[in-house]
Design a protein around this motif. Sequence first.
Motif, PDB file in Angstrom:
ATOM      1  N   UNK A   1       0.839  -1.187   0.000  1.00 52.39           N
ATOM      2  CA  UNK A   1       0.000   0.000   0.000  1.00 52.39           C
ATOM      3  C   UNK A   1       0.877   1.240   0.000  1.00 52.39           C
ATOM      4  N   UNK A   2       0.361   2.271  -0.639  1.00 55.91           N
ATOM      5  CA  UNK A   2       1.116   3.498  -0.809  1.00 55.91           C
ATOM      6  C   UNK A   2       1.039   4.351   0.455  1.00 55.91           C
ATOM      7  N   UNK A   3       1.916   5.351   0.500  1.00 55.34           N
ATOM      8  CA  UNK A   3       1.964   6.240   1.659  1.00 55.34           C
ATOM      9  C   UNK A   3       2.179   7.670   1.155  1.00 55.34           C
ATOM     10  N   UNK A   4       1.519   8.623   1.798  1.00 56.97           N
ATOM     11  CA  UNK A   4       1.678  10.024   1.431  1.00 56.97           C
ATOM     12  C   UNK A   4       1.821  10.880   2.680  1.00 56.97           C
ATOM     13  N   UNK A   5       2.508  11.988   2.523  1.00 52.35           N
ATOM     14  CA  UNK A   5       2.681  12.932   3.624  1.00 52.35           C
ATOM     15  C   UNK A   5       2.453  14.340   3.082  1.00 52.35           C
ATOM     16  N   UNK A   6       1.409  14.999   3.602  1.00 52.56           N
ATOM     17  CA  UNK A   6       1.022  16.325   3.134  1.00 52.56           C
ATOM     18  C   UNK A   6       1.491  17.406   4.106  1.00 52.56           C
ATOM     19  N   UNK A   7       1.985  18.509   3.546  1.00 56.63           N
ATOM     20  CA  UNK A   7       2.187  19.738   4.319  1.00 56.63           C
ATOM     21  C   UNK A   7       1.503  20.853   3.537  1.00 56.63           C
TER      22      UNK A   7
ATOM     23  N   UNK B   1      -1.520  13.804 -14.114  1.00 61.06           N
ATOM     24  CA  UNK B   1      -0.218  14.466 -14.081  1.00 61.06           C
ATOM     25  C   UNK B   1       0.816  13.572 -14.750  1.00 61.06           C
ATOM     26  N   UNK B   2       1.526  14.147 -15.736  1.00 60.20           N
ATOM     27  CA  UNK B   2       2.577  13.408 -16.435  1.00 60.20           C
ATOM     28  C   UNK B   2       3.900  13.656 -15.715  1.00 60.20           C
ATOM     29  N   UNK B   3       4.500  12.605 -15.204  1.00 56.83           N
ATOM     30  CA  UNK B   3       5.669  12.748 -14.340  1.00 56.83           C
ATOM     31  C   UNK B   3       6.931  13.051 -15.133  1.00 56.83           C
ATOM     32  N   UNK B   4       7.789  13.864 -14.543  1.00 61.28           N
ATOM     33  CA  UNK B   4       9.100  14.141 -15.136  1.00 61.28           C
ATOM     34  C   UNK B   4      10.037  12.967 -14.927  1.00 61.28           C
ATOM     35  N   UNK B   5       9.845  12.267 -13.815  1.00 58.78           N
ATOM     36  CA  UNK B   5      10.654  11.094 -13.496  1.00 58.78           C
ATOM     37  C   UNK B   5       9.717   9.985 -13.034  1.00 58.78           C
ATOM     38  N   UNK B   6       9.887   8.813 -13.606  1.00 56.79           N
ATOM     39  CA  UNK B   6       9.080   7.678 -13.162  1.00 56.79           C
ATOM     40  C   UNK B   6       9.376   7.398 -11.687  1.00 56.79           C
ATOM     41  N   UNK B   7       8.334   7.041 -10.949  1.00 60.53           N
ATOM     42  CA  UNK B   7       8.512   6.672  -9.541  1.00 60.53           C
ATOM     43  C   UNK B   7       8.700   5.165  -9.492  1.00 60.53           C
ATOM     44  N   UNK B   8       9.915   4.742  -9.243  1.00 63.09           N
ATOM     45  CA  UNK B   8      10.239   3.320  -9.265  1.00 63.09           C
ATOM     46  C   UNK B   8       9.707   2.620  -8.014  1.00 63.09           C
ATOM     47  N   UNK B   9       9.587   1.297  -8.074  1.00 64.43           N
ATOM     48  CA  UNK B   9       9.117   0.573  -6.892  1.00 64.43           C
ATOM     49  C   UNK B   9       9.996   0.860  -5.675  1.00 64.43           C
TER      50      UNK B   9
ATOM     51  N   UNK C   1      10.393   3.504  -3.920  1.00 65.81           N
ATOM     52  CA  UNK C   1      11.079   4.797  -3.926  1.00 65.81           C
ATOM     53  C   UNK C   1      10.043   5.891  -3.710  1.00 65.81           C
ATOM     54  N   UNK C   2      10.525   7.096  -3.462  1.00 68.21           N
ATOM     55  CA  UNK C   2       9.610   8.191  -3.170  1.00 68.21           C
ATOM     56  C   UNK C   2       9.892   9.371  -4.081  1.00 68.21           C
ATOM     57  N   UNK C   3       8.950  10.281  -4.117  1.00 65.03           N
ATOM     58  CA  UNK C   3       9.107  11.519  -4.869  1.00 65.03           C
ATOM     59  C   UNK C   3       8.396  12.624  -4.106  1.00 65.03           C
TER      60      UNK C   3
ATOM     61  N   UNK D   1       5.180   2.064  -2.720  1.00 69.24           N
ATOM     62  CA  UNK D   1       5.517   0.765  -2.131  1.00 69.24           C
ATOM     63  C   UNK D   1       5.055  -0.407  -2.989  1.00 69.24           C
ATOM     64  N   UNK D   2       4.525  -0.104  -4.162  1.00 74.44           N
ATOM     65  CA  UNK D   2       4.050  -1.157  -5.055  1.00 74.44           C
ATOM     66  C   UNK D   2       5.214  -1.727  -5.862  1.00 74.44           C
ATOM     67  N   UNK D   3       5.016  -2.871  -6.518  1.00 72.91           N
ATOM     68  CA  UNK D   3       6.071  -3.416  -7.377  1.00 72.91           C
ATOM     69  C   UNK D   3       6.092  -2.786  -8.764  1.00 72.91           C
ATOM     70  N   UNK D   4       5.262  -1.761  -8.990  1.00 71.55           N
ATOM     71  CA  UNK D   4       5.108  -1.172 -10.317  1.00 71.55           C
ATOM     72  C   UNK D   4       5.834   0.164 -10.423  1.00 71.55           C
ATOM     73  N   UNK D   5       6.313   0.456 -11.621  1.00 74.32           N
ATOM     74  CA  UNK D   5       6.893   1.765 -11.913  1.00 74.32           C
ATOM     75  C   UNK D   5       5.776   2.695 -12.366  1.00 74.32           C
ATOM     76  N   UNK D   6       5.671   3.855 -11.750  1.00 71.94           N
ATOM     77  CA  UNK D   6       4.582   4.786 -12.034  1.00 71.94           C
ATOM     78  C   UNK D   6       5.091   5.927 -12.917  1.00 71.94           C
ATOM     79  N   UNK D   7       4.438   6.131 -14.051  1.00 69.64           N
ATOM     80  CA  UNK D   7       4.842   7.173 -14.992  1.00 69.64           C
ATOM     81  C   UNK D   7       3.870   8.336 -15.027  1.00 69.64           C
TER      82      UNK D   7
END
Length: 619
Positions: A26-32, A139-147, A149-151, A55-61
């Motif tokens: 499951x994914x995780x987010x932190x808002x400020x 939103x089209x990402x500038x960098x793929x979010x790899x499994x 990893x965070x952005x 936290x998924x096994x997928x690369x998100x683009x």
Amino acid sequence: MKKLKFSLVFALFSFFSLAQQNAYSQQYAKYKMDIDVDATNFTYQGKQTLQYQNNSPDELRVAYFHLYWNAFKVGSMMDQRVAGQGVNADGRLSKRVGNTVISRLSEIPKNEEGAQNIRWIKQNGKDLKFEIQGTIMKVYLAEAIKPNSSTTFTMEWDAVIPMQIRRAGRNNREGIDMTMSQWYPKIAEYDYDGWATFDYIGREFHAPFSDYEVNIKIDKDYVIGAGGNLENPNDVKGYSKTAEVKPDIANKVNWKWTAKNILDFAWAADRDYTVESFPILDGPKVFLVYQKSEKTKHWEESKPYITKFFQLMNATFGRYKWPSYSFIQGGDGGMEYGMCTMILGEATSLEGLTGLMFHEGAHSWFQQMLATNESVRPWMDEGFTQYAEDFVSYRLFPPTEPKPNPFTDAIRAYINFTKSGKEEPAVWLADHHDNGTAYTYASYIKGEMFLVQLGYIVGEENLNRIMIKYYDDWAMKHPTERDFIHIAQQISGMDLKWFQHYWINTTKTIDYGIKNVKYDPESTTITLVNKGGVPMPIDFSILTKDKKVINYNIPSSLTRTWKSKDIYGPFKTLPYWAWTQQEYSFTIPYTKSQLSAMGIDFSQRLADVSPEDNYLEVK
């Protein structure tokens, strides 16, 4: 030998790859967030930094965000859906003009339309391209979010608080200035099924668990109620007797809120709010945020019932996880959010008010802690919540006339609705029901009946164990119906997949009856008949002339085993009833002179649509 080694290595690799693919994540987010509210014009400016962990096994683009307030305008998808449904539309979103039903959204003035206008969004400092698709921002990402990893996303936006039509907005019918729910750009949930990007048509929500730090700058005369922890109670109005409110040059003060591991952050603001709080032993600190008046007098009376509610819920369904919970007057009807609910405050009775509080509070279990995707599976949220509400209400407000169980009214309502011809399967997506009443029965009532019928099948003690294990295994996660049935089968030892299929995926009904009774000199032979479409195990009981109740259980061949006990007394287990077999006969060692009555389901839990032929008085 080399070939064997290669085959073994390949097999192991395939096994571990498959295991990795099927592993839960499951994914995780932190808002400020920093929010500056223009209360006079019902607008605000927003800045947000969002740390997002994949936290998924997928690369998100790409990434998706919800912009819920875009629904509150003329021509939105919500407006179109209401107009298209006509007389079947939700009464809160529509109104009748003569013989015509129109959407209330079609009458929103231009200056009161909801809007969340994104100025810009960046990923790790790089500008991103995005497109607005109604209530969804792609939103089209500038960098793929790899499994694993965070952005970091940063963005600025401005918003118009909409006319209060549904759950959020300005100046609701009870005079609350601002109900701020689903009010910020919220990242969508991503899981094994992909991005949860359902448009907001008026019903349900879904999101990843997230941490929040929210700073709200607003006129000094306002009091805010929110689902979270207020970090500076001495600097603002309403929460501390020793507070010193020191506004800035714009006559505003800053409210600092935090919350951890919740699905969303909601708040409401009004100049006439009163804030009251009280602790609950082994429970949260409860805040009541409302306009104190004769019309809201039952809020004060509700406090001991709220205390008992949380204690009963903790004992029965698992312990509430967060440090506080707020009941806030704001919104229409009631709607649950992280650590709080928005409800209407003016109630005609204490029982009416607390019933609403019990329902919305129970969502903390069956939407917040056990966070199923209610856009896809509303019956697992609304139905389980309705079950908990009736369970608690039955104990805290005992009926004046004795009832056999807490769910008899719901069973009766379900039976009556099946005769209307309007029933729709509970498996349908929340916003895709054609009839608002059909949605209510599919999600609330059939979802509740799912647990009632499950208790009938497996026994109430097993159902209690199932609910606790469900909580223990899946609290603070995103379970599905497959996860729940897996636990139910573990606890009961029964195959229950058939039950879920019939009850959730179809509108078939239960209909059993006593077809024939043959009295012999030393025994009685009873023949039952299955006239319905849903096969079930059957509890059958006799009442003897000396007032003894003798119970029998006829297991279904579908369960592959039988329940071992139930709270309604011991019973004798009879041979299986094959689901393909229309009639079933059995013989009991009692004569007519010994019998007073007999029947199917003395407990009245079975949702049999024609119960009139389930009982027989022996004369």
